[in-house]
Scaffold this motif. Structure first.
Motif: not given
Length: 299
Positions: A93-120
């Motif tokens: 989702i980070k890679d595709v989000g970088l390639d398509h800045p006009s779109s909105t991407f939401i990632g969902i997962d039961i485990a939040t520990t692997q989510f990247p920090p806000h600045d990454r």
């Protein structure tokens, strides 16, 4: 809509989130796992597992050379809403989000520990804690594209039917869903590998069942399938080495494996070593499968 979705998906960094993590995780043999009897996920949710998932993601990128096969590229360039179910550390989702800045991407997962920090992660990407088997927490017809990757061991077959049904609900008409699954039935599997697969009770047919699951929702049509074969072992060069490393690390992460095999930790480790040797000697290979289909108006 973009601001609303991203605000909704903002996982935050507050005391309530810390409370959730303390109550939903458990430590076994020094590794962190989901602490929920309703969740079937066998792998850890820690930094070591995130590193393994990075290898797995790199293998698929090398094989397919594309982030997606569904014909959604033009819509992503002009502005689309995208949901990634079971996003993990968010590599895709980070890679595709970088390639398509006009779109909105939401990632969902039961485990939040692997989510990247806000600045990454890109500003057009957000993350939300969610158990998809309990329902996708968005209104009907919210997303243009839904992506599900490597959730083979996360859902039972029954849960797959329920999740896909809910995916179709949140998809806009003419929106696409794309699902990536691996085939645990490795080509030229040796005796050690057969023992591991049989004892673990792996559903080796989930990839083959996927068309039936997709077809069970009569609003999905134009189903297509793309597959890729990859080597496992040193015989396959750099890709084969990475694939073998990925497989071994995944098996090592299954904390209950030694119990299932009725082996000590050392005996289990020795069996995995034999397994890796067999894969190389037999020139074994594995497969990834991608299925994508479109939501159509039903008259």
């Amino acid at each position: 809509m973009k601001q609303i979705l991203l605000k909704y998906a903002d996982n935050g960094d507050n005391n309530f989130e810390t409370f959730l993590q303390l109550n939903t995780h458990k430590i076994l043999n020094g590794r962190k796992y989901i602490n929920d009897d309703e969740v079937n996920y066998l792998l850890p949710i820690d930094k070591i597992e995130a590193d393994r998932e990075a290898i797995s993601y790199a293998i698929r990128r090398c094989l397919f050379q594309k982030y997606f096969f569904a014909p959604i590229g033009e819509k992503l360039n002009t502005g689309a809403t995208v949901l990634d179910i079971g996003c993990g550390p968010g590599f895709w989702i980070k890679d595709v989000g970088l390639d398509h800045p006009s779109s909105t991407f939401i990632g969902i997962d039961i485990a939040t520990t692997q989510f990247p920090p806000h600045d990454r992660h890109p500003s057009n990407v957000g993350f939300l804690r969610c158990n998809a088997t309990h329902g996708i927490p968005f209104p009907s017809e919210t997303f243009d594209f839904v992506h599900i990757s490597m959730m083979c061991t996360a859902f039972t077959e029954y849960q797959w039917y329920q999740v896909i049904k809910d995916v179709v609900r949140v998809l806009k008409y003419s929106g696409w869903v794309e699902i990536i699954v691996s085939d645990p039935l490795i080509k030229n599997l040796g005796n050690a590998g057969k023992l591991i697969c049989e004892k673990q009770g792996i559903n080796i047919n989930i990839h083959a069942t996927m068309p039936e699951i997709i077809d069970s929702v009569n609003e999905l049509e134009d189903l297509e399938h793309v597959s890729a074969e990859y080597p496992i072992g040193d015989w396959g060069g750099c890709l084969g080495k990475y694939a073998a490393t990925n497989l071994r690390k995944a098996l090592e992460g299954i904390v209950y494996l030694s119990n299932h095999l009725k082996l000590s930790t050392k005996e289990c480790d020795d069996l995995l070593t034999i397994y890796m040797k067999e894969l190389n000697e037999n020139k074994s290979s594995g497969y990834y499968h991608r299925y994508f289909a479109r939501k159509a108006h039903i008259s």
